[in-house]
Design a protein around this motif. Structure first.
Motif, mmCIF file in Angstrom:
data_model
loop_
_atom_site.group_PDB
_atom_site.id
_atom_site.type_symbol
_atom_site.label_atom_id
_atom_site.label_comp_id
_atom_site.label_asym_id
_atom_site.label_seq_id
_atom_site.Cartn_x
_atom_site.Cartn_y
_atom_site.Cartn_z
ATOM 1 N N ARG A 1 -1.173 -2.226 -10.336
ATOM 2 C CA ARG A 1 -1.875 -3.502 -10.485
ATOM 3 C C ARG A 1 -2.173 -4.168 -9.150
ATOM 4 N NH1 ARG A 1 1.841 -6.068 -15.061
ATOM 5 N NH2 ARG A 1 1.285 -7.931 -13.892
ATOM 6 N N MET A 2 -2.011 -3.446 -8.065
ATOM 7 C CA MET A 2 -2.327 -4.025 -6.764
ATOM 8 C C MET A 2 -3.834 -4.138 -6.618
ATOM 9 S SD MET A 2 -1.442 -2.759 -2.960
ATOM 10 C CE MET A 2 -0.034 -3.785 -2.689
ATOM 11 N N SER A 3 -4.260 -5.271 -6.112
ATOM 12 C CA SER A 3 -5.692 -5.498 -5.940
ATOM 13 C C SER A 3 -6.013 -5.786 -4.479
ATOM 14 C CB SER A 3 -6.138 -6.680 -6.797
ATOM 15 O OG SER A 3 -5.628 -7.883 -6.239
ATOM 16 N N ASP A 4 -7.286 -5.918 -4.208
ATOM 17 C CA ASP A 4 -7.714 -6.308 -2.871
ATOM 18 C C ASP A 4 -7.139 -7.669 -2.487
ATOM 19 O OD1 ASP A 4 -9.256 -3.980 -2.451
ATOM 20 O OD2 ASP A 4 -10.942 -4.854 -3.528
ATOM 21 N N ALA A 5 -6.971 -8.550 -3.455
ATOM 22 C CA ALA A 5 -6.389 -9.874 -3.181
ATOM 23 C C ALA A 5 -4.962 -9.745 -2.657
ATOM 24 C CB ALA A 5 -6.429 -10.740 -4.437
ATOM 25 N N LEU B 1 1.711 0.911 7.304
ATOM 26 C CA LEU B 1 1.335 0.499 5.953
ATOM 27 C C LEU B 1 0.986 1.723 5.119
ATOM 28 C CD1 LEU B 1 0.709 -1.807 3.955
ATOM 29 C CD2 LEU B 1 -1.593 -1.894 4.941
ATOM 30 N N THR B 2 1.639 1.835 3.978
ATOM 31 C CA THR B 2 1.374 2.915 3.027
ATOM 32 C C THR B 2 0.856 2.303 1.739
ATOM 33 O OG1 THR B 2 3.130 4.279 3.958
ATOM 34 C CG2 THR B 2 2.384 4.837 1.732
ATOM 35 N N LEU B 3 -0.363 2.700 1.359
ATOM 36 C CA LEU B 3 -0.987 2.204 0.122
ATOM 37 C C LEU B 3 -1.418 3.367 -0.769
ATOM 38 C CD1 LEU B 3 -3.185 -0.628 1.675
ATOM 39 C CD2 LEU B 3 -1.053 -0.893 0.392
ATOM 40 N N ASP B 4 -0.700 4.474 -0.720
ATOM 41 C CA ASP B 4 -1.048 5.668 -1.495
ATOM 42 C C ASP B 4 -1.162 5.370 -2.991
ATOM 43 O OD1 ASP B 4 -0.628 6.856 0.968
ATOM 44 O OD2 ASP B 4 1.227 7.858 0.379
ATOM 45 N N PHE B 5 -2.124 6.048 -3.628
ATOM 46 C CA PHE B 5 -2.309 6.002 -5.088
ATOM 47 C C PHE B 5 -2.603 4.599 -5.620
ATOM 48 C CE2 PHE B 5 0.547 9.541 -4.129
ATOM 49 C CZ PHE B 5 -0.142 10.602 -4.686
ATOM 50 N N ASN B 6 -3.209 3.748 -4.806
ATOM 51 C CA ASN B 6 -3.546 2.397 -5.253
ATOM 52 C C ASN B 6 -5.026 2.280 -5.571
ATOM 53 O OD1 ASN B 6 -1.102 0.819 -5.221
ATOM 54 N ND2 ASN B 6 -1.060 1.123 -3.025
#
Length: 156
Positions: free
Chosen positions: A32-36, A51-56
């Motif tokens: 549920r992570m968004s650009d916001a 920063l790790t944002l894998d699979f988002n």
């Protein structure tokens, strides 16, 4: 199943507001992570370097925010399917001190984005890419510009 990967944007934003001295953050698979959320994180965590944002499910808007606000040395966007070559190019131009960049199985990995990464990020030591949508031009650019590269991984 519930768990941390189901945290709301609000929880992530509150987290960012409370922990402004973070230097390293791994948020892989937050459904549920968004650009916001990303915007809030980088606005408040000025010391962020890894920063790790894998699979988002983030988009180019997140990458532009990162490019404009972060001096990252490590960024992982593995399997991020909502990004394009334009977002990757924004990050490359904005985060010129990147040492490690993981774009394995991410969308937007094409010659133009890889060439921009190679030209803009001369300190890269580790680079992970998909090789399905790149040509010899990408590899030539990496060879010409990435003189510090220790590891190159091409996923097919």
């Amino acid at each position: 199943s519930s768990g941390v990967s189901n945290c709301s944007d609000l929880a992530i934003m509150q987290f960012a507001n409370a922990l402004t001295n973070l230097q390293e953050l791994h948020l892989a698979g937050y459904k549920r992570m968004s650009d916001a959320s990303v915007h809030e994180l980088v606005q408040h965590c000025h010391d962020l370097r890894r920063l790790t944002l894998d699979f988002n499910c983030i988009t180019d808007a997140s990458l532009l925010t990162i490019a404009d606000n972060c001096d990252l040395t490590h960024l992982s966007l593995k399997s991020c399917k909502g990004i394009t070559e334009y977002g990757i190019m924004d990050v490359a131009r904005g985060c010129i001190n990147l040492i490690s960049l993981n774009l394995g199985f991410a969308s937007g990995v094409i010659d133009s984005s890889v060439i921009t990464v190679a030209e803009s990020c001369p300190w890269l030591r580790n680079l992970v890419l998909n090789d399905g949508n790149i040509s010899d031009a990408s590899l030539e650019a990496i060879g010409a510009w990435c003189h510090h590269l220790d590891e190159l991984a091409l996923h097919h």
